[in-house]
Design an enzyme around this catalytic site. Structure first.
Site, short mmCIF file in Angstrom:
data_model
loop_
_atom_site.label_atom_id
_atom_site.label_comp_id
_atom_site.label_asym_id
_atom_site.label_seq_id
_atom_site.Cartn_x
_atom_site.Cartn_y
_atom_site.Cartn_z
N LEU A 1 0.86 -1.19 0.00
CA LEU A 1 0.00 0.00 0.00
C LEU A 1 0.90 1.23 0.00
O LEU A 1 1.91 1.25 0.70
CB LEU A 1 -0.89 0.03 1.24
CG LEU A 1 -2.25 -0.68 1.21
CD1 LEU A 1 -2.92 -0.57 2.57
CD2 LEU A 1 -3.17 -0.13 0.13
N ASP A 2 0.52 2.26 -0.76
CA ASP A 2 1.26 3.52 -0.75
C ASP A 2 1.33 4.06 0.68
O ASP A 2 0.40 3.85 1.47
CB ASP A 2 0.57 4.57 -1.64
CG ASP A 2 0.64 4.21 -3.11
OD1 ASP A 2 1.55 3.46 -3.50
OD2 ASP A 2 -0.22 4.69 -3.87
N PRO A 3 2.41 4.80 1.01
CA PRO A 3 2.51 5.36 2.37
C PRO A 3 1.28 6.16 2.80
O PRO A 3 0.87 6.08 3.96
CB PRO A 3 3.75 6.26 2.28
CG PRO A 3 4.60 5.59 1.24
CD PRO A 3 3.62 5.05 0.22
#
Length: 297
Positions: A45-47
């Site tokens: 997952l993106d930050p």
């Protein structure tokens, strides 16, 4: 003095990832809190994204591919009027537009993003270019011309919209980038766009409602965290389950084809168990299974 190896502990911990941390940071925290020897995750997952991050521990890491390949659901919001370097709100604005789409225009544009589509990943992504991560090259200011990749989109639905934003739900297969959907939809509608909020609602059999809050994961809560673990086979619900005969179980555990009861289609990926629990993932070959990943539980 050698590094302490950690505990042999196997299972899945579903974490409701907060914004502002990387997926790797979540895995490291879980491994530390449980003093686990081995851990990994099924799908970055993106930050800035939140939601389901499925962390595999021990022998469950051998089932990661089944979750990586499974359908996933995202709830996300697009802000119209600007395209950014990262295709989300963290990037620098590349260009702006005064145009804004109506709900009817958005809905009319969605069918071209459903089914088998080709998608160009964001420049700031983990895609490898000549052995290096695209985001590393992008941070160095390199102009990237990433190749389009096939993606299966099960559904893309408009949930809500106003003058400046639209909230959508995406269900897609392996390797999908929500940020690319936002970018390409903005271009299609002539108004430009980027992701403002992104949440993974479910990933294969794992739902965000079953997720553990990240701030509850600590060595002080180790016994509680361990109680939240799901068994290894939780990741295998999409595969047929067959039972090994006693002789078959011995052969499979040694990496050889073993006899099973139950049936599947020839060549299907299945999982095999006996009274002690899961034994392997393998290919069904008409009465026997050829193991591909053997579990040492």
């Amino acid at each position: 003095m050698g590094r302490k190896k950690g505990r042999d502990i196997s299972g899945w911990l579903i974490v409701d990832k907060p914004a502002g941390i990387t997926s790797t940071s979540v895995v490291n925290k879980v491994r530390w809190a449980l003093d686990a020897k081995k851990a990994g995750h099924a799908g970055t997952l993106d930050p800035d994204a939140t939601g389901v991050l499925a962390v595999a521990l021990g022998e469950a890491t051998k089932t990661v591919a089944t979750i990586t390949d499974a359908l996933k659901c995202y709830d996300f919001t697009i802000t119209w009027g600007a395209e950014t370097t990262t295709d989300d709100a963290s990037g620098d604005v590349l260009q702006r537009s005064d145009a804004r789409p109506t709900a009817e225009q958005i809905t009319a544009a969605l069918p071209s993003f459903v089914g088998d589509i080709m998608q160009v990943p964001p420049a700031f992504s983990a895609v490898k270019v000549d052995g290096e991560r695209a985001y590393d090259l992008a941070r160095e200011g390199e102009e990237l011309d990433l190749a389009a990749r096939p993606l299966w989109v099960e559904s893309l639905t408009l949930l809500d919209s106003d003058a400046e934003t639209a909230r959508l739900e995406l269900v897609c297969g392996k390797g999908g980038y929500v940020r690319s959907i936002a970018r390409d939809l903005g271009r299609e509608l002539g108004c430009l766009g980027h992701v403002a909020h992104l949440r993974r609602v479910w990933s294969g059999p794992f739902d965000v409602e079953d997720g553990v809050a990240f701030d509850r994961i600590d060595r002080d809560t180790q016994s509680w965290v361990e109680e939240q673990l799901l068994p290894l086979e939780s990741a295998l619900t999409d595969l047929p389950m067959l039972r090994a005969t006693p002789e078959g179980a011995v052969r499979i555990r040694n990496g050889n084809p073993g006899q099973v009861t139950g049936s599947a289609e020839w060549g299907d990926l299945v999982w095999v168990s006996d009274a002690s629990g899961p034994i392997c993932i393998g290919r069904y070959q008409g009465g026997t299974v050829q193991p591909e990943r053997v579990f040492n539980l």
